[in-house]
Design a protein around this motif. Structure first.
Motif, PDB file in Angstrom:
ATOM      1  N   LEU A  29      -6.425 -30.114  -5.699  1.00 38.10           N
ATOM      2  CA  LEU A  29      -5.399 -30.583  -4.765  1.00 38.10           C
ATOM      3  C   LEU A  29      -4.587 -29.432  -4.205  1.00 38.10           C
ATOM      4  O   LEU A  29      -4.339 -28.429  -4.889  1.00 38.10           O
ATOM      5  CB  LEU A  29      -4.417 -31.511  -5.495  1.00 38.10           C
ATOM      6  CG  LEU A  29      -4.976 -32.814  -6.073  1.00 38.10           C
ATOM      7  CD1 LEU A  29      -3.906 -33.511  -6.897  1.00 38.10           C
ATOM      8  CD2 LEU A  29      -5.463 -33.716  -4.951  1.00 38.10           C
TER       9      LEU A  29
ATOM     10  N   TYR B 226      -4.800 -40.130  -3.971  1.00 40.20           N
ATOM     11  CA  TYR B 226      -5.292 -38.876  -3.371  1.00 40.20           C
ATOM     12  C   TYR B 226      -5.461 -38.944  -1.871  1.00 40.20           C
ATOM     13  O   TYR B 226      -6.255 -38.220  -1.288  1.00 40.20           O
ATOM     14  CB  TYR B 226      -6.626 -38.495  -4.032  1.00 40.20           C
ATOM     15  CG  TYR B 226      -6.482 -38.351  -5.517  1.00 40.20           C
ATOM     16  CD1 TYR B 226      -5.566 -37.442  -6.045  1.00 40.20           C
ATOM     17  CD2 TYR B 226      -7.204 -39.143  -6.387  1.00 40.20           C
ATOM     18  CE1 TYR B 226      -5.387 -37.327  -7.410  1.00 40.20           C
ATOM     19  CE2 TYR B 226      -7.049 -39.025  -7.762  1.00 40.20           C
ATOM     20  CZ  TYR B 226      -6.132 -38.118  -8.260  1.00 40.20           C
ATOM     21  OH  TYR B 226      -5.948 -38.000  -9.610  1.00 40.20           O
TER      22      TYR B 226
ATOM     23  N   VAL C  47      -7.092 -33.339  -0.913  1.00 42.06           N
ATOM     24  CA  VAL C  47      -8.157 -32.986  -1.858  1.00 42.06           C
ATOM     25  C   VAL C  47      -9.079 -31.976  -1.195  1.00 42.06           C
ATOM     26  O   VAL C  47      -9.569 -32.229  -0.088  1.00 42.06           O
ATOM     27  CB  VAL C  47      -8.986 -34.249  -2.209  1.00 42.06           C
ATOM     28  CG1 VAL C  47     -10.109 -33.919  -3.173  1.00 42.06           C
ATOM     29  CG2 VAL C  47      -8.097 -35.344  -2.759  1.00 42.06           C
TER      30      VAL C  47
END
Ligand SMILES: Cc1cc2nc3c(=O)[nH]c(=O)nc-3n(C[C@H](O)[C@H](O)[C@H](O)COP(=O)(O)OP(=O)(O)OC[C@H]3O[C@@H](n4cnc5c(N)ncnc54)[C@H](O)[C@@H]3O)c2cc1C
Length: 304
Positions: free
Chosen positions: A155, A178, A185
């Motif tokens: 990340l 995410y 990501v």
């Protein structure tokens, strides 16, 4: 309208950004107005430089993977679109674990892993997005979800990149922690299983079902609406007699009512109007509220 001071714009152009790119060329619905700037970073370093410039210059950043779940508007997007499709690294297999850049094609990865003798992704073959987009959306099909294989995510956070164990408990139906702008990501680690001899056949049968049931010959974003608890959006829409109904160039697919398609020359406004009409009709007739699965430009945009 000014969206960006000239010096920041020039620095983004120096990084490889291009100006005035139609969003319709970046999303699978093939609708949308122009984006002021587009950058397809080739790796984390370039991505970091772009994000830093946008933060300093307060430039809106929209993040796309392959744009297969995004419905932009017809109006210009005044900011930088980052398309995470261009990282140069390839997936690295180590035993039954694989490290994959977010920009990799999910379908190509599924096929590659089956070829190498692994299973876990075969049901996801045919989902036309990137691996990053799949993790952001927790993409799934035919009883499989990307979360079933997810071990770690890499990340962007506070100006740097780091690996974290996947927060699987926070992932559910088309939901993950995410998804930009909550997270960005850049790579994932997946755990596959040794093929028990069924992976190739399962992959082929899932692909066949897609071909038979889905309007893959027309631009769309797949299922336009989420599956309401205990129902299927497509069946509800069909039950309201809306199969084939159209507004402008946007149509409820006659093949699969869960897919709204661009049947030719649709504008984003046509698609939005059709979505609103379908939602209202289904609500009036069944009392069930359909929630969009596709994301609007405002949902994929961050202003630092
Ligand atoms: C014909 C067709 C069939 C489909 N079938 C399925 C299906 O069976 N199952 C299913 O789940 N979906 C399906 N989809 C929808 C879509 O393909 C998936 O949601 C896919 O995972 C989106 O990936 P993408 O790379 O295109 O992401 P995008 O559509 O570009 O982005 C989706 C969201 O993820 C965010 N995002 C993208 N990349 C990242 C990243 N690296 N980090 C953080 N956030 C990110 C974006 O900001 C956006 O909010 C289908 C779509 C089409 C057109």
């Amino acid at each position: 309208m000014v969206y960006c001071a000239e010096n920041y714009k020039q620095q983004l152009l120096d990084l490889g950004a291009v100006e005035a790119v139609p969003l319709s060329t970046l999303v699978s619905f093939r609708v949308g107005g122009p984006a002021a700037l587009l950058l397809c970073p080739k790796g984390e370093e370039e991505l970091l430089s772009a994000l830093n410039l946008c933060e300093q210059g307060h430039i809106p950043v929209a993040l796309l993977g392959n744009g297969t779940n995004v419905l932009p508007g017809d109006e210009p997007f005044l900011g930088l679109v980052i398309s995470l499709t261009g990282f140069r690294e390839a997936p690295v297999f180590q035993g039954n674990r694989v490290m994959v850049p977010a920009s990799a094609s999910l379908t190509a990865l599924a096929k590659q892993s089956v070829r190498r003798g692994y299973m876990g992704l075969e049901r996801l073959c045919g989902i036309p997005g990137t691996v990053g987009g799949a993790v952001a959306m927790n993409a799934g099909a035919y009883g499989g979800e990307i979360k079933d294989t997810l071990v770690r995510v890499r990340l962007y956070r506070d100006g740097t990149f780091s690996w974290e164990d996947a927060r699987l408990a926070d992932m559910g139906y088309r939901k993950s922690p995410y998804c930009w702008p909550k997270a960005l990501v850049t790579a994932v680690e997946l755990q596959l299983q040794p093929d028990d001899g069924t992976a190739q056949a399962t992959m082929e049968s899932c692909m066949l079902k897609r071909k038979e049931k889905q309007p893959l010959h027309l631009p769309s974003a797949g299922s336009t609406f989420k599956r309401p608890e205990g129902h299927f959006a497509g069946a509800l829409i069909e039950g309201c007699g809306l199969k084939g109904f159209s507004i402008g160039g946007a149509q409820v697919s006659p093949k699969h009512a869960g897919f709204l398609v661009n049947a030719g020359g649709a504008t984003a406004a046509d698609v939005h109007a059709l979505m609103a009409y379908v939602r209202q009709t289904v609500f009036n007739e069944t009392g069930i509220r359909l929630e969009p699965e596709v994301k609007g430009m405002e949902e994929v945009t961050c202003i630092f």
